[in-house]
Design a protein around this motif. Structure first.
Motif, mmCIF file in Angstrom:
data_model
loop_
_atom_site.group_PDB
_atom_site.id
_atom_site.type_symbol
_atom_site.label_atom_id
_atom_site.label_comp_id
_atom_site.label_asym_id
_atom_site.label_seq_id
_atom_site.Cartn_x
_atom_site.Cartn_y
_atom_site.Cartn_z
ATOM 1 N N ARG A 68 0.837 -1.205 0.000
ATOM 2 C CA ARG A 68 0.000 0.000 0.000
ATOM 3 C C ARG A 68 0.869 1.250 0.000
ATOM 4 N NH1 ARG A 68 -4.243 -0.121 -2.602
ATOM 5 N NH2 ARG A 68 -3.651 2.041 -2.526
ATOM 6 N N THR A 89 2.300 -11.657 -4.236
ATOM 7 C CA THR A 89 2.086 -13.098 -4.291
ATOM 8 C C THR A 89 2.138 -13.712 -2.901
ATOM 9 O OG1 THR A 89 3.164 -13.150 -6.431
ATOM 10 C CG2 THR A 89 2.969 -15.239 -5.264
ATOM 11 N N HIS A 91 2.082 -12.236 0.065
ATOM 12 C CA HIS A 91 1.052 -11.714 0.956
ATOM 13 C C HIS A 91 -0.215 -12.557 0.828
ATOM 14 C CE1 HIS A 91 -2.104 -9.079 2.518
ATOM 15 N NE2 HIS A 91 -2.693 -9.144 1.334
ATOM 16 N N MET A 95 -1.530 -15.039 3.765
ATOM 17 C CA MET A 95 -2.801 -14.738 4.408
ATOM 18 C C MET A 95 -3.775 -15.901 4.267
ATOM 19 S SD MET A 95 -2.535 -12.016 5.960
ATOM 20 C CE MET A 95 -2.128 -10.301 6.095
ATOM 21 N N TRP A 99 -2.464 -18.149 7.446
ATOM 22 C CA TRP A 99 -3.138 -17.386 8.497
ATOM 23 C C TRP A 99 -4.578 -17.846 8.637
ATOM 24 C CZ3 TRP A 99 -4.390 -14.895 12.636
ATOM 25 C CH2 TRP A 99 -5.463 -13.979 12.678
ATOM 26 N N ILE A 100 -5.423 -17.567 7.632
ATOM 27 C CA ILE A 100 -6.835 -17.882 7.833
ATOM 28 C C ILE A 100 -7.072 -19.368 8.009
ATOM 29 C CG2 ILE A 100 -9.140 -17.778 6.861
ATOM 30 C CD1 ILE A 100 -8.580 -15.178 5.740
ATOM 31 N N GLY A 154 1.651 -14.243 -8.545
ATOM 32 C CA GLY A 154 0.362 -14.197 -7.869
ATOM 33 C C GLY A 154 0.094 -15.521 -7.164
ATOM 34 N N TRP A 155 -0.847 -15.488 -6.219
ATOM 35 C CA TRP A 155 -1.089 -16.748 -5.503
ATOM 36 C C TRP A 155 -1.745 -17.772 -6.420
ATOM 37 C CZ3 TRP A 155 -5.567 -19.363 -3.406
ATOM 38 C CH2 TRP A 155 -6.779 -18.824 -3.831
ATOM 39 N N TYR A 397 -9.475 -3.828 -9.392
ATOM 40 C CA TYR A 397 -9.548 -3.567 -7.959
ATOM 41 C C TYR A 397 -10.925 -3.833 -7.371
ATOM 42 C CZ TYR A 397 -5.064 -2.667 -6.182
ATOM 43 O OH TYR A 397 -3.804 -2.897 -5.711
ATOM 44 N N LEU A 407 -12.748 -11.635 2.933
ATOM 45 C CA LEU A 407 -11.683 -12.300 3.681
ATOM 46 C C LEU A 407 -11.276 -11.515 4.913
ATOM 47 C CD1 LEU A 407 -9.398 -13.746 0.899
ATOM 48 C CD2 LEU A 407 -11.054 -14.902 2.319
ATOM 49 N N ARG A 464 -5.812 -4.968 -11.197
ATOM 50 C CA ARG A 464 -5.161 -5.381 -9.958
ATOM 51 C C ARG A 464 -3.740 -5.858 -10.247
ATOM 52 N NH1 ARG A 464 -7.586 -11.380 -8.617
ATOM 53 N NH2 ARG A 464 -6.134 -11.312 -6.882
ATOM 54 N N VAL A 466 -0.864 -4.497 -9.844
ATOM 55 C CA VAL A 466 0.019 -3.566 -10.529
ATOM 56 C C VAL A 466 0.790 -2.752 -9.501
ATOM 57 C CG1 VAL A 466 -1.388 -3.391 -12.590
ATOM 58 C CG2 VAL A 466 -1.832 -1.845 -10.703
ATOM 59 N N ALA A 484 -4.844 1.528 5.214
ATOM 60 C CA ALA A 484 -3.932 0.414 5.483
ATOM 61 C C ALA A 484 -3.038 0.716 6.672
ATOM 62 C CB ALA A 484 -3.089 0.121 4.250
HETATM 63 C C1 HEM Z 1 -6.142 -11.601 6.468
HETATM 64 C C2 HEM Z 1 -6.419 -10.707 5.685
HETATM 65 C C3 HEM Z 1 -6.081 -10.663 4.233
HETATM 66 C C4 HEM Z 1 -6.222 -11.624 3.310
HETATM 67 C C5 HEM Z 1 -6.782 -13.007 3.484
HETATM 68 C C6 HEM Z 1 -5.751 -11.101 2.077
HETATM 69 C C7 HEM Z 1 -5.729 -11.795 0.897
HETATM 70 C C8 HEM Z 1 -5.218 -11.308 -0.267
HETATM 71 C C9 HEM Z 1 -5.121 -12.034 -1.478
HETATM 72 C C10 HEM Z 1 -5.576 -13.456 -1.692
HETATM 73 C C11 HEM Z 1 -4.567 -11.229 -2.391
HETATM 74 C C12 HEM Z 1 -4.339 -11.558 -3.836
HETATM 75 C C13 HEM Z 1 -2.948 -11.882 -4.079
HETATM 76 C C14 HEM Z 1 -2.849 -12.338 -5.456
HETATM 77 O O1 HEM Z 1 -3.641 -11.902 -6.285
HETATM 78 O O2 HEM Z 1 -1.952 -13.152 -5.742
HETATM 79 C C15 HEM Z 1 -4.328 -9.988 -1.779
HETATM 80 C C16 HEM Z 1 -3.796 -8.895 -2.409
HETATM 81 C C17 HEM Z 1 -3.639 -7.684 -1.821
HETATM 82 N N1 HEM Z 1 -3.917 -7.362 -0.512
HETATM 83 FE FE1 HEM Z 1 -4.605 -8.589 0.884
HETATM 84 N N2 HEM Z 1 -5.330 -9.840 2.272
HETATM 85 C C18 HEM Z 1 -5.522 -9.535 3.593
HETATM 86 C C19 HEM Z 1 -5.233 -8.355 4.220
HETATM 87 C C20 HEM Z 1 -4.804 -7.230 3.578
HETATM 88 C C21 HEM Z 1 -4.593 -5.988 4.199
HETATM 89 C C22 HEM Z 1 -4.758 -5.694 5.671
HETATM 90 C C23 HEM Z 1 -4.215 -5.144 3.220
HETATM 91 C C24 HEM Z 1 -3.898 -3.700 3.286
HETATM 92 C C25 HEM Z 1 -3.482 -3.124 4.316
HETATM 93 C C26 HEM Z 1 -4.155 -5.859 1.998
HETATM 94 C C27 HEM Z 1 -3.783 -5.333 0.798
HETATM 95 C C28 HEM Z 1 -3.646 -6.040 -0.348
HETATM 96 C C29 HEM Z 1 -3.181 -5.509 -1.585
HETATM 97 C C30 HEM Z 1 -2.777 -4.074 -1.838
HETATM 98 C C31 HEM Z 1 -3.178 -6.538 -2.497
HETATM 99 C C32 HEM Z 1 -2.755 -6.484 -3.935
HETATM 100 C C33 HEM Z 1 -3.970 -6.431 -4.751
HETATM 101 C C34 HEM Z 1 -3.698 -6.711 -6.143
HETATM 102 O O3 HEM Z 1 -2.886 -5.975 -6.711
HETATM 103 O O4 HEM Z 1 -4.303 -7.629 -6.682
HETATM 104 N N3 HEM Z 1 -4.525 -7.134 2.236
HETATM 105 N N4 HEM Z 1 -4.727 -10.058 -0.474
#
Ligand code: HEM
Ligand code: CU
Ligand code: CU
Lengths: 558, 328
Positions: A68, A89, A91, A95, A99-100, A154-155, A397, A407, A464, A466, A484
């Protein structure tokens, strides 16, 4: 078919659990260092899962905040774009897989299921420990992958991209996922057997707590879908390292097959994450609203319905990919239908509030927060289930907003609710309610600030995944980034609260919430074999307002 | 309060929520402008969903909030609420209503989707496309000289096909679109023009045949509400009629590598006259270029950046970026 399962023995006879392969004298209570060993007690394993998962949550959260921060400006000026992708990826991966799933199923499931069904342990304690101990190495593999560039695809790891970027990191990533997948299969097997065969005989099926129904549905789903993911990933691993070409288009492979294999697991995976949380909701809300759960049967059966229909919706992730038209329509309809059982649960919880005496404890606040956020996530989910609209917002997005509402709002809030609710049982001490409220308010504001503007970003045209974006989207992105930071700060009061209360919180007593499920009939924290004498179930798990006394373990002696 | 019957309150609330939701459904202004024949269809559908979603949102969230206030525990009250465990008619009601809504949406989406061209069965050309390059360590090393072989078969099966009006007709204009890390190349087979931006005349029935030389990309024009993946090895198509003159972004929405976010281009929708003159200009310019090149070099021996150089100008890619891409 008969299955030889270790049943609960009458008290006094052979009731000792197996530790390290021999029946032996165990200490009165576990010492701190037992939590770092191959302990087979389901409660130790549950705590191991919860604590490890929370550590990974912090790591995944740091990555999210870094992402972020990068997205605060349109250019990739903070992180190298490849590093951004590696963060993105891992993250997502951390998560979801570290985590979950481990905290909701592994943590709460292990701690609570035997207690809730009146068993002394899980059916296969050693298998249980093995399942847990597959997780830390998986996490280490993922962290190690950063030394090789970090997997960046990516995941979802779609080939061909996953075949051409950072192959070593990608291989490590695959091995990590296969490890957690194995863990999840072993764990699920254990849950199914425990719930089906180790319930105290006095408990009727319609007295089984809804959390156990949810874990049962989750486990069946995991058993059916996880092997398919494993298959897809192993084929990918072969393509990466052993010269096969299952997914290499230039050598006759088909990249879309991978997507089918992947989503056949990974769509159900969202139910794997959310069903146990639904179970937690169904336990927390009645206790703190002092009302029986509304529509016990409907809630129990809807878990099973989600489990079945959930297996037939995966192609909604592939509407813009290589799928023929008829398939898109079939999966539009099945996707929409899955919203119905989910709605049934939501309405059931709302109706449970009706006429209640609602206590705004931290646990209840998070449960209500979940309810409010999930409505939003559910509605945006329905819109995306329809092929014509999904064509516009897929991979934008809007999707990011949706799945974080589901989630984050739908899972993290539930996990927190569960922690505040069962902390007294797990540790024997109460958590601080003031810190809990601060935690809730920060989390609620942070979540909405971070993820609400993302709907608009996606609709307007921001893709997304990016690291750099069109400057026209700067303003909304700034808001998301501020949100965030607030979310990042929100874990501080929680962490302080948990550590401090664990060491010096107020003594909790056996049943601080006056709850009626079996786990509250034993001491807090529960003794090593859970009960001196196994409880006898004389009333349902949610009979609030009826003239029942909370079950005491001593009542049970017959 | 007590004198007003609850049913009346409910009725008033119902009417107000309905009006509010209808208003939101029409005035949310969440979507960008509409510039294709499909856009109004998608937007109409979205507005309906937005209306329903707003109503459900207000009702459910409102109910939760009202309950939280009404049924909060009063000080000193340690009793339980009434033991209500269920209510069959109510449960049937709230299972039936969502079921009807989602089935309705399902049927509506089939209709919209077929009018958009999403259900058109497509041609019978199943010839697999031959992606000629080897997949080396880095996808960017794909030799672009093989581009001709990547050109998809004439009428791919998968994607968005002819809409209601164009059904059964061949497209007015066919453009071969090739996605590669991190650029789109547009090739006009009828006139031999190659460009880094898409130029189309307004009102023409355009078919894009999408292909990819390396990884999966996804072609999206938000103002058209249309998106289709370009998949290596599987030809796909995207057919549309642009309805507004203007310049719109072309966005890649499938993660395709580090610079995925910079894989942006434009679609310029011209008046027919403007389009003709653009075409003529480019045809002449490129013929001259080809003549020179044919003498001087064999494209196969060019490095990627050398080959791309003529396009880079058109694509608006800054030089630094291209070298970053290549240095990988
Ligand atoms: C437990 C909580 C969370 C889960 C389960 C989660 C899950 C995910 C998943 C599955 C992705 C997609 C990754 C991918 O496309 O490969 C993602 C992307 C992302 N998450 Fe989270 N996330 C969580 C918390 C957060 C939090 C707290 C933030 C911000 C502070 C955040 C910000 C983002 C951002 C910026 C992306 C990238 C989005 C993109 O470009 O596609 N996430 N998250
Ligand atoms: Cu791309
Ligand atoms: Cu891309």
């Amino acid at each position: 078919m008969t299955l030889e399962i270790p049943r609960n023995q009458p008290p006094g006879k052979e009731a000792t659990i197996v530790v390290s392969g021999t029946t032996h004298h165990h200490p009165e209570a576990w010492k701190w260092y037992h939590y770092f060993t191959f302990n087979v007690d389901h409660k130790v394993i549950g705590i191991q899962y919860l604590v490890t998962a929370f550590l990974f949550y912090l790591i995944g959260g740091l990555m999210a905040v870094a992402m972020r921060a990068e997205l605060a400006t349109p250019d990739a000026d903070l992180l190298d774009p490849n590093l951004y992708n590696a963060f993105m990826t891992n993250h997502g991966t951390i998560m979801i897989f570290l985590w979950i799933v481990p905290s909701a199923i592994g943590g709460f499931g292990n701690f609570l299921v035997p207690l809730m069904v009146g068993a002394r342990d899980m059916a296969f304690p050693k298998l249980n420990a093995i399942a847990f101990w597959l997780n830390p190495p998986a996490g280490l593999l993922i962290l190690a992958s950063f030394f090789f560039g970090g997997s960046q695809s990516g995941w979802t790891a779609y080939p061909p991209l996953s075949l051409v970027t950072a192959p070593i990191a990608q291989s490590l990533w695959i091995l990590a996922i296969v490890l957690v997948g194995t863990s999840s299969i072993l764990g699920s097997l254990n849950f199914v057997v425990t719930i089906l065969f180790m319930k105290v005989p006095s408990m009727k099926w319609d007295q089984l707590p809804l959390f156990c129904w949810a874990i049962l549905a989750t486990s069946v789903l995991a058993l059916l879908s996880t092997p398919v993911l494993a298959a897809g990933l192993v084929l990918l691993l072969f393509d990466l390292n052993f010269g096969t070409s299952f997914f290499k288009p230039d050598a006759g492979g088909n990249v879309v097959i991978y997507q089918h294999l992947f989503w056949f697991y990974s769509h159900p995976a969202v139910y794997l994450m959310i069903l146990p949380i639904f179970g937690i909701m169904s336990e927390v809300i009645p206790v703190h609203a002092r009302k029986p759960i509304f529509g016990y049967k409907a809630i129990a059966y809807s878990s099973l319905a989600i489990c079945v229909v959930g297996l037939f919706v995966w192609v909604h992730h592939m509407f813009t990919s290589g799928t023929p038209g008829w398939m898109r329509m079939f999966f539009t309809i099945s996707t929409l239908i899955v919203a119905v059982p989910t709605g049934v649960k939501i309405f059931g919880w709302v109706a449970t509030l009706w006429g209640g005496k609602i206590r705004f404890t931290s646990a209840m606040l998070f449960a209500i927060g979940l309810l409010m956020m999930f409505v939003m996530g559910g509605l945006s989910g329905v819109t995306m289930g329809t092929a014509p609209f999904d064509v516009h917002v897929h991979d934008t997005y809007y999707v990011v907003a949706h799945f974080h509402y589901v989630l984050f709002g739908g899972s993290v809030f539930g996990i927190y609710a569960g922690i505040y609710h069962w902390f007294p049982k797990i540790t024997g001490r109460m958590m601080n309610e003031t810190l809990g409220r601060i935690h809730f308010i920060l989390t609620f504001i942070g979540t909405n600030l971070t993820f609400l503007p993302m709907h608009e970003l996606g609709l307007q045209g921001m893709p997304r995944r990016v690291a750099m974006y069109d400057p026209q989207f700067t303003h909304l992105n700034e808001i998301c980034t501020i949100g965030a930071y607030i979310l990042g700060i929100s874990v501080i009061p929680f962490t302080i609260n948990a550590l401090w209360s664990w060491i010096g919180g107020k003594q909790a007593g056996d049943n601080p919430w006056n709850a009626l499920t079996l786990e509250w009939t034993t001491s807090s924290p529960p003794a090593i074999e859970n009960w001196e004498v196994l409880p006898v179930v004389s009333h349902g798990p949610y009979e609030y307002g009826h003239d029942v006394q909370p079950l005491a373990a001593t009542e049970a002696s017959t | 309060m007590q004198q007003i019957p609850v049913s009346l309150l409910t009725l008033v609330a119902g009417v107000l929520i309905t009006l509010f939701s209808l208003w939101v459904g029409q005035h949310h202004s969440l979507l960008p402008m509409q510039a294709s024949e499909q856009a109004p269809l998608v937007d109409g559908f979205f507005n309906v969903m937005m209306t329903i979603a707003t109503a459900l949102f207000v009702v459910v969230e409102g109910t939760i909030l009202i309950f939280l206030v009404m049924f909060r525990r009063r000080k000193g009250d340690e009793t339980d609420g009434p033991p209500i465990e269920g209510n069959l008619p109510l449960e049937v009601f709230w299972t039936a209503i969502p079921t009807i809504i989602v089935l309705g949406l399902g049927i509506y989406s089939v209709d919209v989707y077929s009018r958009m061209g999403g259900l058109e069965s497509g041609g019978h050309n199943h010839t697999p496309v031959h992606v000629a390059h080897q997949m080396p360590g880095s996808a960017i090393a794909a030799t672009l000289s093989d581009g001709s072989e990547v050109t998809p078969a004439n009428n791919p099966d998968i994607g968005i096909g002819a809409g209601a009006k164009e059904q059964g007709k061949t497209a007015d204009l066919v453009v071969d679109v090739t996605g590669m890390q991190f650029a789109w190349i547009f090739n006009y087979p009828d006139s031999g023009v190659t460009a880094g931006e898409l130029h189309v005349p307004v009102g023409a029935d355009v078919q894009l045949n999408l292909a990819s030389t390396d990884v999966i990309h996804s072609f999206w024009v938000p103002q058209f509400r249309l998106k289709q993946d370009a998949i290596p090895g599987i030809p796909t198509k995207l057919r549309f009629v642009a309805t507004q003159v203007g310049t719109y972004p072309v966005v890649c929405t499938e993660l395709c590598g580090g610079y995925h976010g910079s894989m942006r281009s434009q679609v310029v929708v011209h008046t027919p006259e403007e389009y003709e003159s653009w075409l003529t200009e480019n045809r002449i310019a490129q013929q001259q270029q080809e003549l020179q090149q044919a003498v001087a070099v064999n494209p196969a021996e060019l490095s990627v950046s050398e080959f791309l150089a003529p396009y880079v100008r058109n694509m608006g890619i800054v030089n630094g970026q291209l070298s970053m891409v290549n240095s990988k």
